[in-house]
Design a protein around this motif. Sequence first.
Motif: not given
Length: 501
Positions: A325-330, A374-381, A408-412
């Motif tokens: 659920g990472h959504r923070t913009p770069l 990853l640590q900052r929760g940036w949007d993986p895409r 980014q471990y975005a695929d779980g």
Amino acid sequence: MTTAHWLFGDQLGPHFLTPGDDGPEHDAPVVIVEARSVFRRRRFHRAKAHLILSAMRHRAAELGDRASYIRSDTYREGLHEALGNSPVTVHHPTSHAALRLVRSLGTVTVLPARGFLVPQPDFTAWADGHGGRHLRQEDFYRWVRRGHHLLMDADAPAGGRWNHDHDNRDPPPKDVRTLAVPPPYRPREDAIDEEVRHDLDRWERSGDISFVGNDGPRRFPATRREASAALRRFVEHRLAGFGPHEDAMLQADPVMSHSLLSSSLNLGLLHPAECVEKAEEAWRSGQAPINSVEGFVRQIAGWREYVWQLYWYFGDDYRHSNALGHRTPLPDWFLELDADAVTARCLATTLAQVRDTGWTHHIPRLMLLGSYALQRGWDPRAVMDWFHRCFVDGYDWVMLPNVIGMSQYADGGRMTTKPYTSGGAYIHRMSDLCTGCAYRPTERTGDRACPFTTGYWAFLHRHRQRLSGNTRMSQAVRGLDRLRDLEELLQRSRDEGDDPP
């Protein structure tokens, strides 16, 4: 009349034009389209744009009258200008978007992919046989080794072990600024490079195209001849020392013993088979130790091949994965490669390398740039798009699994067994980048707190519930209970915001 054959800009080696049951005739006319819209859609690193255009134009010059080199706004317009409605063949493109394009044209016959070791149907059968959900690179790598008889002695792995990672994770030698190895091959620019640079300047002045990063001199091969020379120099002079320190980092030596062949492979100038075969020959002739050769073979026949296959197996929807659920913009300083704004020595050094060359090796990519995101929760895409644009060897097929899955471990966990991130202690152990830094890797709070150490614990806290069930992360998560300064640490992490560390 012989059907023409279309070469994309990452299909430039001889294996894309050799005759065969699935390939074009050896004397087929060739079409290469330079589509300006590609550079309008994304803000690429200028060194990357230079390399790709130089490689395409060099290939057209090599082919002479056989090639039609078309400069147009789009691929569709360029192909129509070259051939009208005449039929054309093309080897399977390397992105979902390009495959959709060629299939929409009607006049294009798509031939099987080239430039990889394993045919896609074979991988699909292998993956389906393993359940299709949790596919492990180590299993795939051994399957490829057996199937292609790479580093094998009969049915056993050469050297007695499949995996020599234990010998390939040494920290850098103490009190050295650089490894004592011969430098890598560097090409010389020519008139085509000068023309490319002139065109890039003109495009930027026009205002509709812009780039990021610095360009020049060109550092990576743009021709088959240059790529072959780079491979030869690596195998003969650098491969022997590659293994032990392949995961280490030195500020003054960003290249170390790495091959710098990824861009040549991904442009299609080299075939992976020739790379791993030459490496194996070096071991069998006593020129390089087994751990270095196995580490190099693993990168190409294992990891690169695995990433290519997963890109197609997982499908285009994989890019939307966001299990955390990472959504923070770069932030702007990262997007602009503004290394001078960064205080943390490790991150500033790596960002400067990307800015100036469009390249770093795999550990700064994964354990510095990717780990920080990853640590900052940036949007993986958005992170994936940044890697795609800013690295000379970055393509959609390369970065989609590498960033969405690995980094980014975005695929779980479909691709890897754990998130790849760490505190400052790992960086300190594997590099000289903490020496002289304003921050201290052991400190979590206060003015000298390492951004990676603070970020690591904040990341574990944020995803504690999910990660506590991961056998490879559960012990680290339990470590949160021993932190008496957790609240202060979390507040510091919140206070950082988008500011450069």
